[in-house]
Design an enzyme around this catalytic site. Structure first.
Site, PDB file in Angstrom:
ATOM      1  N   SER A  42       0.831  -1.194   0.000  1.00 32.77           N
ATOM      2  CA  SER A  42       0.000   0.000   0.000  1.00 32.77           C
ATOM      3  C   SER A  42       0.873   1.255   0.000  1.00 32.77           C
ATOM      4  CB  SER A  42      -0.968  -0.045   1.188  1.00 32.77           C
ATOM      5  OG  SER A  42      -1.947   0.967   1.083  1.00 32.77           O
ATOM      6  N   ASP A  60      -7.906  -2.835  -7.483  1.00 35.14           N
ATOM      7  CA  ASP A  60      -7.447  -2.569  -6.119  1.00 35.14           C
ATOM      8  C   ASP A  60      -8.553  -1.894  -5.314  1.00 35.14           C
ATOM      9  OD1 ASP A  60      -4.696  -2.048  -4.389  1.00 35.14           O
ATOM     10  OD2 ASP A  60      -6.213  -0.495  -4.105  1.00 35.14           O
ATOM     11  N   HIS A  73      -6.368  -5.801  -1.768  1.00 33.11           N
ATOM     12  CA  HIS A  73      -5.401  -4.744  -1.487  1.00 33.11           C
ATOM     13  C   HIS A  73      -4.350  -5.317  -0.551  1.00 33.11           C
ATOM     14  CE1 HIS A  73      -3.891  -0.645  -1.188  1.00 33.11           C
ATOM     15  NE2 HIS A  73      -3.896  -0.724   0.122  1.00 33.11           N
TER      16      HIS A  73
END
Length: 432
Positions: free
Chosen positions: A181, A279, A347
């Site tokens: 991330s 995502d 994610h």
């Protein structure tokens, strides 16, 4: 509606929803707990978390044939782009080591179990704790006379590396820099710099997980992420730490180089990109941020893609098309790069065992993420670039989407699987 100010808080809320729906980790793998190390020498370098506390990392020593190999993972957790949101963040574990858990669970690519992480299990593995709010890239401080905020992510990165060099990193034979991330974005920003610290003989590569954040146009025809990053880069003094070749190329908009799609072509170190084409963080905050959907027309679609109408599905397929378009030059022309772009609503997939490597982990062309990354790193294939077919063709995904309903998450449905980041590991990190 005012531009969202605290993406990390929203990400935490999204993840916590998924956490409650997650199956346990692979049986017999509770995860290895690794203690935190504070960087005592950081103060001399002016390297502080937002609140002035010392930065930290977790080190799990390698063994056997992996004793001289190193894997460093940037922790993720969103960003802050104004004084108010950064001040709020400084009072949480996203801005201060004072509020962090003192141990971290190592699983997935950080596992020391050969059957669960066959290529990297015996390497030295480091998790870099995230407490600056700018993907380890800022260098500024601000104060109002009574309190101070330290935007010192770049110095934190340097301080951690300098702390690790005498512990064996200086003699690394192989090294992999990775992150998830906001930490995946850090990997793009610091990849070449990481190489500069290591021996010229070392085999150094980088892998970003869920860090390929797009300069997307949202459903209200605004560039929400571009505006957010521009404010962040300005506030935290990031520009001077961006690749100068990139900022020169994109003058007079140097903040665009905070986006991986623009920075990528300037990175010299071999790079692997692991990302979902859908995502879920970017879906919720880049394509359909709250500011672009004030009436909540996307609410049901956001939590259950089978509830999306045809117009919404077209927008999601368009997002995938944009992501693949942004990656096309890399796909066609990078001779040393690798990629795994699947079509899961996910994610972060490398730090969670069930998505990294398990009997039910996602696959593209029957390749798991762990196998694809390992083949790329060790040169076990000529062109290790996997791109999935579009949703809903992939039946191996760990999606939030239940197959049996259109109006609920139905966590107990037989075909329901967890979103990639939904695990007790990440829950502990989010709410501690």
């Amino acid at each position: 509606m005012k531009l969202m100010r605290l993406l990390d808080l929203m990400a935490a809320m999204v993840l916590l929803v998924y956490v409650g729906l997650s199956p346990p980790l692979v049986a017999g793998d509770p995860g290895r707990r690794v203690s935190m190390t504070l960087v005592r020498g950081a103060a001399a370098l002016g390297a502080f978390c937002l609140d002035g506390s010392l930065p930290a990392y977790h080190l799990d020593r390698g063994f056997g044939a992996g004793s001289d190999n190193w894997l460093l993972q940037f922790e993720g957790g969103g960003w802050c782009n104004d004084i108010a949101s950064c001040k709020d963040r400084s009072k949480t574990h996203r801005g201060s080591t004072r509020y962090m858990t003192k141990t971290a669970v190592f699983t997935g690519i950080l596992s020391n179990n050969a059957s669960l992480n066959p290529d990297f299990y015996n390497w030295n593995k480091v998790r870099l704790r995230y407490c600056d709010g700018a993907s380890f890239a800022g260098d500024r401080q601000v104060g109002n006379g009574t309190s101070m905020l330290y935007f010192r992510g770049q110095r934190i990165w340097n301080a951690i590396i300098l702390d690790l060099l005498p512990k064996g990193l200086a003699n690394a034979e192989k090294a992999l820099l990775t992150g998830c991330s906001a930490g995946g974005l850090s990997t793009f920003l610091h990849c070449d710099n990481f190489t500069s610290y290591l021996p010229k003989t070392a085999d150094v590569k980088c892998m970003s997980d869920a860090g390929f954040f797009l300069d997307a146009i949202d459903v209200a025809s605004n560039r929400t992420m571009r505006s957010f990053y521009k404010q962040l880069v300005s506030l935290q003094g990031v520009q001077k730490n961006l690749d100068p070749n990139c900022t020169h190329a994109f003058y007079p908009e140097p903040s665009l180089c905070f986006f991986p799609q623009y920075a990528l072509r300037f990175i010299k170190t071999p790079m692997f990109i692991l990302n979902s084409a859908y995502d879920v963080f970017q879906f919720h905050h880049g394509l359909v941020p709250p500011s672009a959907d004030p009436t909540g027309r996307w609410n049901r679609c956001k939590v259950n893609v089978t509830a999306c109408n045809p117009h919404q599905l077209d927008a999601l397929q368009g997002f995938r098309t944009d992501m693949l378009g942004a990656l096309m030059n890399f796909f066609r022309n990078s001779t040393r790069g690798g990629m795994f772009i699947n079509s899961c609503f996910d994610h972060c997939q490398s730090a969670l065992q069930e998505t990294w490597l398990s009997p039910t982990s996602p696959r593209v062309h029957n390749m798991t993420i762990a196998k694809t990354v390992g083949d790329w790193y060790f040169g076990r294939g000529e062109d290790v670039k996997e791109i999935d077919c579009p949703y809903p063709c992939d039946k191996t995904c760990h999606n939030l989407i239940p197959a049996s309903t259109t109006d609920s998450l139905a966590p107990n449905a037989p075909d329901h699987k967890s979103l990639g980041t939904g695990s007790q590991v990440f829950q502990n990190d989010l709410i501690s």
